[in-house]
Design an enzyme around this catalytic site. Structure first.
Site, PDB file in Angstrom:
ATOM      1  N   SER A 195      -7.348  25.538  16.895  1.00 57.74           N
ATOM      2  CA  SER A 195      -7.287  25.029  18.263  1.00 57.74           C
ATOM      3  C   SER A 195      -5.957  25.336  18.936  1.00 57.74           C
ATOM      4  O   SER A 195      -5.887  25.397  20.174  1.00 57.74           O
ATOM      5  CB  SER A 195      -7.541  23.517  18.272  1.00 57.74           C
ATOM      6  N   ASP A 436      -1.653  12.542  21.347  1.00 56.45           N
ATOM      7  CA  ASP A 436      -1.813  13.865  20.754  1.00 56.45           C
ATOM      8  C   ASP A 436      -0.450  14.549  20.797  1.00 56.45           C
ATOM      9  O   ASP A 436      -0.008  15.025  21.848  1.00 56.45           O
ATOM     10  CB  ASP A 436      -2.844  14.675  21.541  1.00 56.45           C
ATOM     11  N   HIS A 439      -1.179  19.336  19.966  1.00 54.90           N
ATOM     12  CA  HIS A 439      -1.506  20.386  20.925  1.00 54.90           C
ATOM     13  C   HIS A 439      -0.472  20.403  22.049  1.00 54.90           C
ATOM     14  O   HIS A 439       0.461  19.598  22.060  1.00 54.90           O
ATOM     15  CB  HIS A 439      -2.923  20.181  21.452  1.00 54.90           C
TER      16      HIS A 439
END
Length: 457
Positions: A195, A436, A439
């Site tokens: 990702s 998060d 990312h």
């Protein structure tokens, strides 16, 4: 008549003798060649690890089934791993390792960092509030991911979009979308990995799409391989979901949250069938190896039979299998291959702010200490990756994002992203608990990774 026959008959022993000598020479020559090949392979595999007491497996070899005494054979791929694959039994780890040899190894044993007058990976972040930063607008990119669209999901402080990477001894090549498309004309640019690599792909698409007329661009539906196409340039910018590089039961781009992770450590062939025809390849892998253990399903093992190793060992096997494919399939004069180093996380604010108990939540500025190194980047793993890349020499160029990204504790989505599972009341009261910090917001840090790629192309 009898004289002609007698002359022919007298030559047969001599012809037979010559035939025997030729056959004997060929047998001896072949045996010597095989011994040299084995010696060459052994000398390389012994250099992989010391002491050399392992059973080395040649990777990326399709399974061959022989049909009885007739001698006919055909290729049959091993059982394809998917999210429904299970280990019916788990045996003790056999100690097998991946052994590979570059058949065209004529390059110096060093990682290729391109010919450059300075190290563009060593520098600092400079705040740039000019009209040229950010390099693209989040709201103007129709392909933006909700996982990375921090402004859309409520982030008010937008300074994270205005930090420019400045190398110490030179300038990074300024981004130019038209020039990049010219470099890609008639080519396939493909990102392969997890990702984080998908985030870099989305950044690249957003950087490039604004100069293409809307009716001359298209995006394929989200799948194992997702393709952005620019008609006028006959070019594509693609992303292939392969988070572990080798075949695994986590290869579904959507349904990959599994309690038991199974890999085929000796084969990248499933993914390579899709990436092999790309002209420019950008690989990464790291995040998915940050767990305790992984199950191995060797190509030669029967269905359902697994072994278990620590994830670091599994990653080393995967890197060696990937290295074998690159060594045997990449001509650097025809295909460009890049490897992006590990992307750091910022899970513990005490690492840059001693005494605190938070994470990246609420952070608004980069870390200024140039020697900073957090626990989100693993040095032993970096050394292992370096070993593989050094063996590949000029066949792979390295995009070293790790140190420059270490400084950007402010660049993560934190709570400003779409969450695919409902957040309960307790978590909502404690934003840091669901932040998060892995990312990256786009625009942001991934744009600089793509600037580095542009710089080297």
């Amino acid at each position: 008549m009898s004289q002609r026959w007698s002359r022919k008959k007298s030559r047969l022993p001599l012809a037979g003798l010559l035939f025997i000598l030729v056959v004997t020479f060929m047998i001896l020559f072949n045996e010597r060649s095989i011994q040299q090949i084995h010696h060459h392979a052994a000398s390389h595999t012994q250099n992989l690890r010391e002491p050399s007491t392992f059973d080395f497996v040649k990777p990326n070899v399709p399974r061959i089934n022989y049909l009885g005494a007739h001698g006919f054979c055909f290729e049959k791929n091993a059982e394809v791993l998917d999210r429904f694959s299970k280990c019916n039994s788990t045996k003790e780890y056999s100690g097998k390792k991946i052994g590979w040899v570059d058949p065209f190894e004529d390059h110096p044993g060093q990682v290729t960092k391109e010919e450059q007058k300075c190290d563009v990976f060593s520098g600092k972040w400079v705040f740039d509030n000019s009209s040229s930063y950010p390099l693209h607008k989040e709201s103007q990119c129709p392909y933006m991911s909700d996982q990375l669209a921090c402004q859309k999901h409520g982030r008010k402080d937008l300074e994270y979009q205005h930090w420019r990477w400045q190398p110490h001894a030179c300038n990074l090549k300024r981004w130019n979308a038209i020039e990049m498309w010219e470099k890609l004309r008639g080519k396939r640019l493909m990102f392969v990995g997890d990702s984080l690599n998908r985030g870099q792909w989305i950044s690249m698409v957003c950087l490039l799409q604004s100069v293409i007329p809307r009716d001359k661009q298209s995006m394929s539906p989200n799948a194992h391989l997702t393709i952005f196409r620019a008609e006028d340039y006959n070019a594509t910018v693609e992303f292939l979901w392969a988070p572990l590089l080798v075949e695994s039961n986590s290869d579904d781009p959507v349904n990959h949250r599994l309690s038991e992770r199974i890999i085929r450590p000796d084969s990248v062939l499933k993914h390579a069938s899709k990436w092999q025809h790309a002209d420019i390849l950008i690989f990464n892998t790291y995040l998915w190896w940050r767990q305790d253990s992984v199950k191995l399903r060797w190509s030669s093992e029967e269905k359902g039979s697994c072994e278990e190793v620590k994830s670091a060992e599994g990653m080393e096997m995967a890197m060696d299998s990937w290295g074998d494919w690159v060594a045997n399939n990449v001509d650097p004069n025809k295909k460009r291959v890049f490897f992006v180093t590990m992307s750091p996380t910022h899970q513990w604010s005490r690492e840059w702010n001693p005494g605190s108990e938070g994470n990246c939540y609420g952070e608004k500025k980069p870390i200024e200490e140039e020697s900073y190194w957090g626990s989100g980047s693993d040095i032993p793993t970096m050394r292992m990756v370096k070993r593989v890349l050094e063996r590949l020499g000029p066949k792979v160029s390295v995009i070293n994002i790790t140190q420059l990204s270490e400084y950007r504790k402010d660049g993560h989505p934190s709570v400003y992203r779409k969450f695919w599972e409902p957040l309960n009341e307790d978590r909502l009261k404690n934003p840091a608990s669901y932040s998060d910090c892995t990312h990256w917001c786009v625009p942001g840090v991934p744009d600089v990774w793509n600037q580095l790629l542009f710089h080297f192309l």
